[in-house]
Scaffold this motif. Sequence first.
Motif, mmCIF file in Angstrom:
data_model
loop_
_atom_site.group_PDB
_atom_site.id
_atom_site.type_symbol
_atom_site.label_atom_id
_atom_site.label_comp_id
_atom_site.label_asym_id
_atom_site.label_seq_id
_atom_site.Cartn_x
_atom_site.Cartn_y
_atom_site.Cartn_z
ATOM 1 N N PHE A 4 6.202 4.062 -2.078
ATOM 2 C CA PHE A 4 5.608 5.348 -1.784
ATOM 3 C C PHE A 4 6.120 6.364 -2.786
ATOM 4 O O PHE A 4 6.983 6.082 -3.589
ATOM 5 N N ARG A 5 5.555 7.548 -2.739
ATOM 6 C CA ARG A 5 5.880 8.530 -3.754
ATOM 7 C C ARG A 5 7.357 8.891 -3.685
ATOM 8 O O ARG A 5 7.955 8.924 -2.617
ATOM 9 N N TYR A 37 -3.056 5.209 -9.267
ATOM 10 C CA TYR A 37 -2.302 4.359 -8.339
ATOM 11 C C TYR A 37 -1.260 3.533 -9.098
ATOM 12 O O TYR A 37 -1.431 3.226 -10.280
ATOM 13 N N LYS A 38 -0.186 3.181 -8.408
ATOM 14 C CA LYS A 38 0.914 2.431 -9.024
ATOM 15 C C LYS A 38 1.160 1.148 -8.239
ATOM 16 O O LYS A 38 1.881 1.152 -7.231
ATOM 17 N N ASP A 137 -3.771 3.851 -0.681
ATOM 18 C CA ASP A 137 -2.422 4.430 -0.658
ATOM 19 C C ASP A 137 -1.905 4.598 -2.085
ATOM 20 O O ASP A 137 -2.602 4.324 -3.061
ATOM 21 N N TYR A 138 -0.667 5.064 -2.214
ATOM 22 C CA TYR A 138 -0.116 5.326 -3.548
ATOM 23 C C TYR A 138 -0.045 4.057 -4.397
ATOM 24 O O TYR A 138 -0.045 4.126 -5.629
ATOM 25 N N SER A 139 0.033 2.899 -3.750
ATOM 26 C CA SER A 139 0.130 1.628 -4.479
ATOM 27 C C SER A 139 -1.231 1.014 -4.766
ATOM 28 O O SER A 139 -1.307 -0.090 -5.297
ATOM 29 N N TYR A 272 3.166 7.863 2.088
ATOM 30 C CA TYR A 272 2.578 6.609 1.633
ATOM 31 C C TYR A 272 1.145 6.757 1.111
ATOM 32 O O TYR A 272 0.705 5.975 0.272
ATOM 33 N N PRO A 274 -1.824 9.473 -0.435
ATOM 34 C CA PRO A 274 -2.096 10.817 -0.959
ATOM 35 C C PRO A 274 -2.991 11.614 -0.009
ATOM 36 O O PRO A 274 -3.868 11.043 0.657
#
Length: 312
Positions: A4-5, A37-38, A137-139, A272, A274
């Motif tokens: 998460f961020r 996204y990462k 999600d961020y991922s 988790y 954005p």
Amino acid sequence: MNIFRPKTSLPSNEPLRPATHYGPVTHKPILSPPGDYKPIPSAALDEAQTKKVEDLRSYMDSIMLPPTEPYYLNEKGFITEATVKRYMRARKWDYDAAKVMLENTVKWRRDYKPDLLDPDYIKPEAETAKMYFNGFDYSGRPVWIMRPRLQTSKDAERQIKNIVFSLERGIRLMPELVENIAIIVDFKDSSASHNPSVGTCKKFLDILGNHYPERLGIAFVVKSPWFFFATFKLISPFMDPITKQKIKFVYDEDGKSDSKSTSNDWVSLLDYVPKNQLETDFGGDYHFAYDVETYWNELLDSTGRPHKLIEY
């Protein structure tokens, strides 16, 4: 790597309050990932693990359907190196256990053909918005939203096929380097009569664990009522410990949690997902209202109408 961020303080405990000033409502779900996204990288394999992957891939190739079979291309797309790695990870690199597990899934797919389920047959299960995808999600994991209170279907077989259909469509929504999904289970306004039975929960876990291993990235339980905690305690013994720890409980409006009811983590969804990918019902900025015709057309446009051949 954080899933998460990054944050510099303790969890924010930000409340999940429906937004009231976010402009006009949209019926269009977010089914394409944001550009920033990462993905969470998989651990590098050592020499022994690489050899097990090669051996299992070779064995699976030896039992694959012949090219003359109608389902051959579907099976070939499923038996990939990435699939083999997921099954090996799920069985903690026990070659024989992973081999049995993957072979059982291949047999199940030949019979069930989960990637060829008819959208027209499944669509009645989508009428009430009890289960749908919206956001990432961020991922980069597609967010699968579930609302048990909206379950009205009496067709048990179609309910299960809807879960399988959704898993297959979720896989097709995954962007590059993403292998799993994020689930939000929203118990808002649910009563004990809406609570999934232990049998239904076990069936879901059986399908997810045995035929879609490593596809659950994280699950969030929102507005968790007392009766769900009771069910959760009953099904916990049937869950893999790693899977169990992927289940997070979300703080309520005032940031409180019932830590006595579970040892699992309590979190804020905004750590988790954005804000622009999260519905206003969950504290995000995306002012979304479900419309089955809009959702269904968008989903099929993104994941195949009626089907889409992919590599898993």
